[in-house]
Design a protein around this motif. Sequence first.
Motif, PDB file in Angstrom:
ATOM      1  N   THR A 156       1.008  -1.615  -0.150  1.00 31.77           N
ATOM      2  CA  THR A 156      -0.023   0.017   0.023  1.00 31.77           C
ATOM      3  C   THR A 156       1.038   1.214  -0.053  1.00 31.77           C
ATOM      4  N   PRO A 157       0.906   2.223  -0.922  1.00 31.87           N
ATOM      5  CA  PRO A 157       1.094   3.222  -0.782  1.00 31.87           C
ATOM      6  C   PRO A 157       1.436   4.092   0.856  1.00 31.87           C
ATOM      7  N   ALA A 158       3.152   4.258   0.570  1.00 29.21           N
ATOM      8  CA  ALA A 158       3.330   5.412   1.965  1.00 29.21           C
ATOM      9  C   ALA A 158       2.086   6.682   1.952  1.00 29.21           C
ATOM     10  N   GLN A 215      10.224  11.884  12.561  1.00 30.16           N
ATOM     11  CA  GLN A 215       9.966  12.889  12.718  1.00 30.16           C
ATOM     12  C   GLN A 215       9.960  13.401  11.964  1.00 30.16           C
ATOM     13  N   ALA A 216       9.524  13.671  10.723  1.00 27.27           N
ATOM     14  CA  ALA A 216       9.989  14.522   9.673  1.00 27.27           C
ATOM     15  C   ALA A 216       8.387  14.054   8.699  1.00 27.27           C
ATOM     16  N   GLY A 217       7.563  12.620   9.640  1.00 27.91           N
ATOM     17  CA  GLY A 217       6.156  12.820   9.139  1.00 27.91           C
ATOM     18  C   GLY A 217       6.285  11.496   8.047  1.00 27.91           C
ATOM     19  N   ALA A 218       7.284  10.318   8.422  1.00 25.72           N
ATOM     20  CA  ALA A 218       7.011   9.543   6.844  1.00 25.72           C
ATOM     21  C   ALA A 218       6.772   8.506   7.461  1.00 25.72           C
ATOM     22  N   ASP A 219       6.241   7.900   6.514  1.00 23.00           N
ATOM     23  CA  ASP A 219       5.987   5.989   6.672  1.00 23.00           C
ATOM     24  C   ASP A 219       6.391   5.803   5.574  1.00 23.00           C
ATOM     25  N   GLY A 220       7.283   6.049   4.769  1.00 21.83           N
ATOM     26  CA  GLY A 220       7.960   5.521   3.760  1.00 21.83           C
ATOM     27  C   GLY A 220       9.078   5.796   3.204  1.00 21.83           C
ATOM     28  N   VAL A 221       9.810   5.468   2.179  1.00 20.29           N
ATOM     29  CA  VAL A 221      10.560   5.826   1.554  1.00 20.29           C
ATOM     30  C   VAL A 221      11.112   5.883   0.636  1.00 20.29           C
ATOM     31  N   MET A 222      11.891   6.260  -0.113  1.00 19.56           N
ATOM     32  CA  MET A 222      11.753   6.489  -1.873  1.00 19.56           C
ATOM     33  C   MET A 222      13.521   6.357  -1.439  1.00 19.56           C
ATOM     34  N   ARG A 280       7.376   1.806   4.442  1.00 19.57           N
ATOM     35  CA  ARG A 280       7.580   1.620   3.125  1.00 19.57           C
ATOM     36  C   ARG A 280       8.238   1.862   2.283  1.00 19.57           C
ATOM     37  N   VAL A 281       8.311   0.989   1.365  1.00 18.92           N
ATOM     38  CA  VAL A 281       9.986   1.016   0.437  1.00 18.92           C
ATOM     39  C   VAL A 281       9.743   0.896  -1.000  1.00 18.92           C
TER      40      VAL A 281
END
Length: 196
Positions: free
Chosen positions: A9-11, A125-132, A155-156
């Motif tokens: 599922t997309p971040a 801290q930056a509020g991200a739940d996924g990484v590119m 989510r990668v």
Amino acid sequence: MTLDSRSLTPAQRYALVLVDLAVGFTDPQRSPLASSCDAVVAANVKLLEAFRQRGWPVFFTTVAYDSPVQARVFREKLPALNILKADSSLVRIDPRLEPRVGEPVIVKFWASAFFGTNLAELIRQAGADGVMVTGLTTSGCVRATAVDALQHDFRVLIPEQATGDRDAQAHVANLRDLSIKYADVRSVEDCLALLG
């Protein structure tokens, strides 16, 4: 027997992690660790612009050593790493991807951008739940970073054209393996579309 591998599922919000796009990996005239990767850099420029326009978090990594005890076994295995001295121009991010104020450059000693660093904490801290995850090299530091990102419960997503390797076969094989087990591998255009 094949694995039941599914798309993630997309971040809600991605952080862009540009792995080792430093001169020591992008300039083959100056470093044995580098490869001809102008197309990879250009793909990263496109992603970087999109993240900056949206105000989404951006993190760079570089490998830099200022002590012989840092990652000593890794450096024994791959002696070419010893040219990546902390005061060398080789550890600076490629000027085509110059970091802006507020875009951290994480200094790492090993393959993964997460190992021995506070990257996971900064992403949260930056509020991200996924990484590119992008950059160099696919079979080494990109792979290690992507696997560790998943192990930190992110989510990668890997933009295919934004990664590269000195070994073309290793590049293809590792992207395939990553896409089965750890990440979604997509075109840069598909990744950009997910940013909304």
